[in-house]
Motif scaffolding. Structure first.
Motif, mmCIF file in Angstrom:
data_model
loop_
_atom_site.group_PDB
_atom_site.id
_atom_site.type_symbol
_atom_site.label_atom_id
_atom_site.label_comp_id
_atom_site.label_asym_id
_atom_site.label_seq_id
_atom_site.Cartn_x
_atom_site.Cartn_y
_atom_site.Cartn_z
ATOM 1 N N PRO A 7 0.196 -1.140 0.187
ATOM 2 C CA PRO A 7 -0.092 -0.120 -0.380
ATOM 3 C C PRO A 7 0.558 0.894 0.107
ATOM 4 C CG PRO A 7 -0.449 -1.200 1.860
ATOM 5 C CD PRO A 7 0.644 -1.911 1.217
ATOM 6 N N GLU A 8 1.892 1.240 0.856
ATOM 7 C CA GLU A 8 2.942 2.597 0.684
ATOM 8 C C GLU A 8 3.699 2.921 -0.901
ATOM 9 O OE1 GLU A 8 5.788 -1.407 1.924
ATOM 10 O OE2 GLU A 8 3.989 -0.539 1.821
ATOM 11 N N PHE A 9 3.049 1.473 -1.797
ATOM 12 C CA PHE A 9 3.795 2.681 -3.053
ATOM 13 C C PHE A 9 2.647 2.295 -3.757
ATOM 14 C CE2 PHE A 9 7.440 -0.222 -1.361
ATOM 15 C CZ PHE A 9 8.369 0.841 -1.419
ATOM 16 N N SER A 10 0.846 2.627 -3.274
ATOM 17 C CA SER A 10 0.345 2.895 -4.179
ATOM 18 C C SER A 10 -0.157 4.371 -5.319
ATOM 19 C CB SER A 10 -1.386 3.267 -3.256
ATOM 20 O OG SER A 10 -1.690 3.592 -3.103
ATOM 21 N N ALA A 11 0.610 4.879 -4.712
ATOM 22 C CA ALA A 11 0.274 6.406 -6.006
ATOM 23 C C ALA A 11 0.949 5.918 -7.453
ATOM 24 C CB ALA A 11 0.742 7.188 -5.167
ATOM 25 N N PHE A 12 2.634 4.858 -6.310
ATOM 26 C CA PHE A 12 3.665 4.676 -7.356
ATOM 27 C C PHE A 12 2.589 3.898 -8.877
ATOM 28 C CE2 PHE A 12 7.127 2.667 -9.667
ATOM 29 C CZ PHE A 12 7.560 4.097 -10.294
ATOM 30 N N VAL A 13 2.070 3.174 -8.707
ATOM 31 C CA VAL A 13 1.438 1.348 -8.966
ATOM 32 C C VAL A 13 -0.062 2.539 -9.707
ATOM 33 C CG1 VAL A 13 0.015 -0.044 -9.093
ATOM 34 C CG2 VAL A 13 2.074 -0.021 -7.949
ATOM 35 N N ALA A 36 11.691 2.409 -6.797
ATOM 36 C CA ALA A 36 10.256 3.044 -6.688
ATOM 37 C C ALA A 36 9.685 3.870 -5.688
ATOM 38 C CB ALA A 36 8.930 1.892 -5.982
ATOM 39 N N PRO A 37 9.600 5.325 -5.953
ATOM 40 C CA PRO A 37 8.879 5.979 -4.116
ATOM 41 C C PRO A 37 8.142 5.774 -3.954
ATOM 42 C CG PRO A 37 8.340 6.917 -6.398
ATOM 43 C CD PRO A 37 8.617 5.377 -7.324
ATOM 44 N N ASN A 38 7.809 5.271 -2.199
ATOM 45 C CA ASN A 38 6.634 5.934 -2.270
ATOM 46 C C ASN A 38 5.872 6.826 -1.890
ATOM 47 O OD1 ASN A 38 7.583 7.860 0.013
ATOM 48 N ND2 ASN A 38 8.025 6.664 1.239
ATOM 49 N N ASN A 39 3.973 6.645 -1.415
ATOM 50 C CA ASN A 39 2.963 7.833 -1.743
ATOM 51 C C ASN A 39 3.799 9.269 -1.449
ATOM 52 O OD1 ASN A 39 1.660 5.591 -2.707
ATOM 53 N ND2 ASN A 39 0.856 5.329 -0.350
ATOM 54 N N GLN A 40 4.078 8.939 0.005
ATOM 55 C CA GLN A 40 4.592 10.530 0.124
ATOM 56 C C GLN A 40 6.122 11.298 -0.706
ATOM 57 O OE1 GLN A 40 6.227 11.120 4.157
ATOM 58 N NE2 GLN A 40 7.764 12.782 3.610
ATOM 59 N N ALA A 41 6.394 10.064 -1.282
ATOM 60 C CA ALA A 41 7.558 10.865 -2.505
ATOM 61 C C ALA A 41 6.758 11.525 -3.695
ATOM 62 C CB ALA A 41 9.319 9.842 -2.309
ATOM 63 N N VAL A 42 6.017 10.575 -3.973
ATOM 64 C CA VAL A 42 5.303 10.975 -4.684
ATOM 65 C C VAL A 42 4.598 12.605 -4.810
ATOM 66 C CG1 VAL A 42 3.289 9.838 -6.834
ATOM 67 C CG2 VAL A 42 4.867 8.545 -6.074
ATOM 68 N N GLN A 43 3.501 12.330 -4.089
ATOM 69 C CA GLN A 43 2.806 13.691 -3.354
ATOM 70 C C GLN A 43 4.048 15.048 -3.482
ATOM 71 O OE1 GLN A 43 -1.022 14.166 -3.188
ATOM 72 N NE2 GLN A 43 0.217 16.202 -3.380
ATOM 73 N N GLU A 44 4.923 14.424 -2.900
ATOM 74 C CA GLU A 44 6.118 15.542 -2.503
ATOM 75 C C GLU A 44 6.552 15.654 -4.293
ATOM 76 O OE1 GLU A 44 9.176 14.848 -0.016
ATOM 77 O OE2 GLU A 44 8.092 14.841 1.547
ATOM 78 N N PHE A 45 6.720 15.858 -5.248
ATOM 79 C CA PHE A 45 6.857 15.163 -6.259
ATOM 80 C C PHE A 45 6.008 16.487 -6.928
ATOM 81 C CE2 PHE A 45 5.636 14.779 -10.620
ATOM 82 C CZ PHE A 45 6.543 14.772 -11.313
ATOM 83 N N LEU A 46 4.533 16.080 -6.802
ATOM 84 C CA LEU A 46 3.188 16.342 -7.057
ATOM 85 C C LEU A 46 3.003 18.161 -6.531
ATOM 86 C CD1 LEU A 46 0.881 13.684 -7.281
ATOM 87 C CD2 LEU A 46 2.078 14.597 -9.344
ATOM 88 N N THR A 47 3.313 18.493 -5.877
ATOM 89 C CA THR A 47 3.737 19.552 -4.491
ATOM 90 C C THR A 47 4.271 20.359 -5.096
ATOM 91 O OG1 THR A 47 2.223 18.501 -3.398
ATOM 92 C CG2 THR A 47 3.510 21.012 -2.381
ATOM 93 N N ALA A 48 5.786 19.811 -5.307
ATOM 94 C CA ALA A 48 6.938 20.632 -5.833
ATOM 95 C C ALA A 48 6.340 21.112 -7.473
ATOM 96 C CB ALA A 48 7.964 19.303 -5.745
ATOM 97 N N ASN A 49 5.875 20.391 -8.028
ATOM 98 C CA ASN A 49 5.919 20.744 -9.575
ATOM 99 C C ASN A 49 4.645 21.571 -9.797
ATOM 100 O OD1 ASN A 49 8.475 20.092 -11.397
ATOM 101 N ND2 ASN A 49 8.192 18.641 -9.163
ATOM 102 N N GLY A 50 3.413 21.713 -8.714
ATOM 103 C CA GLY A 50 2.086 22.307 -8.508
ATOM 104 C C GLY A 50 1.316 21.756 -8.355
ATOM 105 N N TYR A 51 0.976 20.718 -9.095
ATOM 106 C CA TYR A 51 0.209 19.193 -9.017
ATOM 107 C C TYR A 51 -0.932 19.339 -7.745
ATOM 108 C CZ TYR A 51 2.081 19.850 -13.847
ATOM 109 O OH TYR A 51 3.438 20.052 -14.867
ATOM 110 N N SER A 52 -1.814 19.257 -7.687
ATOM 111 C CA SER A 52 -2.767 18.802 -6.785
ATOM 112 C C SER A 52 -2.338 16.886 -6.037
ATOM 113 C CB SER A 52 -3.379 19.113 -6.339
ATOM 114 O OG SER A 52 -4.933 18.589 -7.927
#
Length: 77
Positions: A7-13, A36-52
């Motif tokens: 589950p911690e990789f669900s955003a990457f999947v 594979a980045p975990n969910n937190q890392a995916v969200q950090e990428f999105l936030t850093a690039n202006g995506y919700s």
């Protein structure tokens, strides 16, 4: 696959499924090492690039594909 069961990789999947990246690498044959980045890392990428979120309509497919591509290394034996 291994990532889908964690589950911690669900955003990457989800990103893989949204882009069709799975078909691209699956059709190439061979093995890959996945960092594979975990969910937190995916969200950090999105936030850093202006995506919700991954479903943000402003998130271009090529940006998501590049993000994914940075996490797959083809293995050669």
């Amino acid at each position: 696959n291994e990532l889908s069961a964690r589950p911690e990789f669900s955003a990457f999947v989800e990103a893989i499924n949204r882009t069709g990246y799975k078909n691209a690498i699956g059709g190439a044959g061979g093995l890959y090492t996945v960092f594979a980045p975990n969910n937190q890392a995916v969200q950090e990428f999105l936030t850093a690039n202006g995506y919700s979120s991954l479903s943000d309509p402003k998130l271009p497919a090529n940006t998501l594909n590049k993000f994914l591509g940075n996490h797959f290394i083809p293995s050669s034996m």
